[in-house]
Motif scaffolding. Structure first.
Motif, short mmCIF file in Angstrom:
data_model
loop_
_atom_site.label_atom_id
_atom_site.label_comp_id
_atom_site.label_asym_id
_atom_site.label_seq_id
_atom_site.Cartn_x
_atom_site.Cartn_y
_atom_site.Cartn_z
N LYS A 322 0.75 -1.21 0.08
CA LYS A 322 0.01 0.09 0.02
C LYS A 322 0.68 1.17 0.21
CE LYS A 322 -2.39 2.43 3.31
NZ LYS A 322 -3.47 2.73 4.53
N GLU A 323 1.85 1.46 1.06
CA GLU A 323 2.61 2.64 1.19
C GLU A 323 3.26 2.86 -0.29
OE1 GLU A 323 2.26 4.78 3.33
OE2 GLU A 323 0.65 3.62 4.30
N HIS A 324 3.92 1.89 -0.70
CA HIS A 324 4.80 1.83 -1.98
C HIS A 324 3.82 2.41 -3.20
CE1 HIS A 324 7.84 0.71 -4.63
NE2 HIS A 324 7.04 -0.06 -5.57
N THR A 325 2.68 1.70 -3.29
CA THR A 325 1.94 2.09 -4.44
C THR A 325 1.46 3.57 -4.19
OG1 THR A 325 1.25 -0.38 -4.48
CG2 THR A 325 -0.26 1.36 -5.40
N TYR A 326 0.84 4.12 -3.05
CA TYR A 326 0.60 5.38 -2.91
C TYR A 326 1.57 6.23 -3.10
CZ TYR A 326 -3.97 4.06 -0.66
OH TYR A 326 -5.28 3.63 -0.33
N LYS A 327 2.57 5.94 -2.87
CA LYS A 327 4.02 7.04 -3.12
C LYS A 327 4.06 7.06 -4.65
CE LYS A 327 8.54 6.97 -1.59
NZ LYS A 327 9.47 6.18 -0.95
N ILE A 328 4.03 6.13 -5.43
CA ILE A 328 4.29 6.18 -6.69
C ILE A 328 3.23 6.86 -7.33
CG2 ILE A 328 4.45 4.88 -8.81
CD1 ILE A 328 5.51 2.70 -7.64
N LEU A 329 1.69 6.75 -7.01
CA LEU A 329 0.47 7.24 -7.52
C LEU A 329 0.54 8.97 -7.12
CD1 LEU A 329 -2.20 4.65 -7.40
CD2 LEU A 329 -0.42 4.83 -9.14
N ASP A 330 1.27 9.27 -5.99
CA ASP A 330 0.95 10.36 -5.29
C ASP A 330 1.67 11.63 -6.21
OD1 ASP A 330 0.03 12.80 -4.23
OD2 ASP A 330 1.23 12.18 -2.23
N THR A 331 1.55 11.54 -7.49
CA THR A 331 2.43 12.51 -8.20
C THR A 331 1.33 13.21 -9.47
OG1 THR A 331 4.27 13.06 -9.69
CG2 THR A 331 3.03 10.84 -9.62
N GLU A 332 1.93 14.50 -9.80
CA GLU A 332 1.18 14.95 -10.61
C GLU A 332 0.99 14.63 -12.24
OE1 GLU A 332 0.44 20.04 -11.93
OE2 GLU A 332 1.66 19.31 -10.16
N ASN A 356 -10.50 3.04 -1.99
CA ASN A 356 -11.50 3.55 -0.84
C ASN A 356 -10.83 3.90 0.20
OD1 ASN A 356 -14.42 2.76 0.38
ND2 ASN A 356 -13.10 1.65 1.74
N ASN A 357 -9.59 3.38 0.46
CA ASN A 357 -8.58 3.54 1.79
C ASN A 357 -8.35 5.03 1.72
OD1 ASN A 357 -5.87 3.10 3.08
ND2 ASN A 357 -7.62 2.32 3.99
N CYS A 358 -8.27 5.70 0.45
CA CYS A 358 -7.46 7.00 0.41
C CYS A 358 -8.54 8.19 0.08
CB CYS A 358 -6.18 6.90 -0.28
SG CYS A 358 -6.63 7.27 -1.89
N THR A 359 -8.07 9.31 0.48
CA THR A 359 -9.03 10.54 0.15
C THR A 359 -8.11 11.41 -0.93
OG1 THR A 359 -8.26 11.67 2.07
CG2 THR A 359 -10.45 10.63 2.19
N ASN A 360 -6.80 11.25 -1.26
CA ASN A 360 -6.00 11.90 -1.74
C ASN A 360 -6.50 11.95 -3.45
OD1 ASN A 360 -3.63 12.11 -3.88
ND2 ASN A 360 -2.52 12.19 -2.11
N GLY A 361 -6.66 13.25 -4.05
CA GLY A 361 -7.33 13.11 -5.26
C GLY A 361 -6.41 12.68 -6.51
N TYR A 362 -5.03 12.87 -6.35
CA TYR A 362 -3.97 12.33 -7.39
C TYR A 362 -4.53 10.59 -7.40
CZ TYR A 362 -1.48 16.52 -8.05
OH TYR A 362 -1.31 17.86 -8.07
N ILE A 363 -4.30 10.21 -6.21
CA ILE A 363 -4.32 8.62 -6.19
C ILE A 363 -5.60 8.10 -6.77
CG2 ILE A 363 -4.05 6.75 -4.42
CD1 ILE A 363 -2.31 8.09 -2.90
N ARG A 364 -6.59 8.69 -6.18
CA ARG A 364 -8.15 8.22 -6.68
C ARG A 364 -8.21 8.44 -8.15
NH1 ARG A 364 -13.39 8.71 -2.84
NH2 ARG A 364 -12.68 7.08 -1.66
N HIS A 365 -7.62 9.41 -8.68
CA HIS A 365 -7.83 9.90 -9.96
C HIS A 365 -6.96 8.86 -11.00
CE1 HIS A 365 -7.13 11.74 -14.14
NE2 HIS A 365 -5.81 11.60 -13.95
#
Ligand code: CTP
Length: 437
Positions: A322-332, A356-365
């Motif tokens: 999870k953390e690893h994936t979110y880190k990669i996806l959390d970018t413009e 479902n687990n995150c509210t970060n806009g980039y990641i969800r997008h």
């Protein structure tokens, strides 16, 4: 204890014909053997509540195996006998199952000078059970067909929507009943009666949950997390009684967690038009529940939630990455191929959990973009097309297919024609490279 004289004959007659026939036949076999026969437990509870229940438990005052054999010869199906327990099960062709047990007479010695009291065998059978609403029986012998046996006030508790145990040691004798109490309360919308509530709290304080085998805990938890009842108050109840903490001290179901679990259905629906496979919602619920545990402790508790190796691995891989994936996806500005490679290895349950687990806009997008545009990309040509291009089968095939996939994901090629041209060019390049050496 009083016996209500309620008759359920009419209610039984309104059941599907095959069930009515089963019960009538069971009564006839009882009459033939000159023994009393009762349908008991969950079936009676659900009959009185007007809910369907296809599992019929029969109690016979007499030889249960003899009875089961005679009933089987009249109904057909598949007879399974457990001789050492004196029980049997008949699986009928239409999917109904009939369980047969023998009830035994027992003697209760009261202290001091009171006489030994003999109880009827059906009383004994019912007294062993968990909650008053589950402790009723209906006789099915012809002369008494439909007579309700309610020694412990089950009907009254049902009217007042109460879950009540029969005696104070019930949860100590069988601690899975703690989880069953919560399950019935949640499923039926009933309240756990005050004294019963105290017994549960005491049993939990005494560490009784820890005494239940992993297999039984798991069975109960999977029933608790059943999709149909999940939206009701079960998580709050589990929270109230600190059930998860009893399984692992750091497994705390916070209100935030409860809300995330409630959101799962919505998250499943966001993507539902973009995939065909069946999603196992329970796995996503379990992912949410275990999410806050330290990674190295997840494995310790995970088998208390799911039995299958594949589900265990699915949950573990999702949470570990999870953390690893979110880190990669959390970018413009993430490129399509990195996005594809990051998410492609995950299960559908894992992807929905990440969303479902995150509210970060980039990641969800990015997860949405992947689901809608990338997940279903496949090469449209096959090995046969490469053979037709005179490409010799071997490791080159994998190189070519990987390259085609990458070019499609990046939007460099689109259709079958593109793919064939691309494959051919690539092959020429590979060959040229080799020839040049
Ligand atoms: N029972 C019990 N204690 C348990 C499990 C079961 O006393 N730990 C009794 C209850 O009287 C219950 C019956 O055994 O009605 C049958 O159990 P089961 O089939 O597990 O439950 P049902 O009540 O039939 O409920 P469900 O609708 O979930 O099958």
């Amino acid at each position: 204890t009083t016996e209500e004289t309620v008759n359920c004959k009419e209610k039984i007659k309104q059941l599907p014909k095959d069930i009515y026939y089963l019960l009538k036949t069971a009564g006839e076999v009882g009459d033939y053997l000159d023994k009393k026969v009762f349908v008991v437990g969950g079936f009676v509870r659900d009959l009185l509540l007007g809910k369907e229940n296809l599992d019929i438990d029969l109690v016979i005052e007499g030889d249960g195996l003899l009875f089961a054999n005679e009933l089987h010869s009249r109904l057909g199906g598949n007879l399974i006998e457990h001789k050492e327990f004196g029980t049997a099960c008949i699986e009928l062709e239409n999917g109904n199952t009939l369980d047969v047990v023998t009830s035994r007479r027992e003697y209760y010695e009261y202290p001091a000078a009171l006489p030994v009291v003999e109880r009827s065998s059906i009383w004994n059978d019912l007294f062993r059970r968990d909650f008053t609403i589950n402790c009723m029986a209906i006789q099915v012998n012809k002369d008494s067909f439909g007579r309700l046996i309610d020694y412990f006030g089950g009907l009254e508790d049902m009217r007042h929507k109460k879950i009540r145990v029969l005696y104070n040691l019930s949860f100590i004798e069988d601690p899975t009943r703690i989880l069953r109490a919560l399950r019935f309360a949640s499923r039926l919308g009933f309240r756990i009666e005050d004294e019963t509530n105290n017994f549960i709290e005491e049993a939990i304080k005494d560490g009784m949950i820890g005494k239940v085998s992993v297999d039984r805990i798991r069975e109960e938890i999977l029933l608790l997390l059943d999709d149909r009842y999940l939206d009701k108050n079960i998580l709050s109840l589990l929270n109230h009684y600190n059930i998860f903490q009893a399984l692992h001290p750091q497994l705390i179901v916070t209100d935030i967690k409860i809300n995330k679990v409630k959101d799962i259905q919505k998250s499943i629906e966001v993507f539902s038009t973009f995939y065909k496979e069946k999603v196992n919602k329970k796995l996503i619920v379990i992912m949410e529940l275990l999410d806050d545990l330290p990674i190295d402790e997840i494995f310790q508790v995970i088998n208390k939630f799911v039995p299958h190796k594949s589900s265990i691995l699915n949950i573990q891989a999702t949470l570990e990455e999870k953390e690893h994936t979110y880190k990669i996806l959390d970018t413009e500005d993430l490129d399509r191929y990195t996005l594809y490679n990051t998410l492609h290895k995950h299960s559908m349950e894992g992807l929905i959990f990440y969303y479902n687990n995150c509210t970060n806009g980039y990641i969800r997008h990015y997860i949405t973009y992947y689901m809608v545009n990338l997940r279903n990309i496949k090469a449209s040509i096959s090995g046969k097309d490469l053979v037709d291009l005179n490409i010799k089968p071997g490791p080159t095939y994998k190189i070519i297919f990987d390259a085609i996939l990458k070019a499609k994901v990046l939007g460099e090629i689109y259709d079958r024609r593109d793919e064939i041209n691309y494959a051919y060019r690539l092959y020429e390049e590979i060959k040229g490279g080799r020839d040049g050496v």
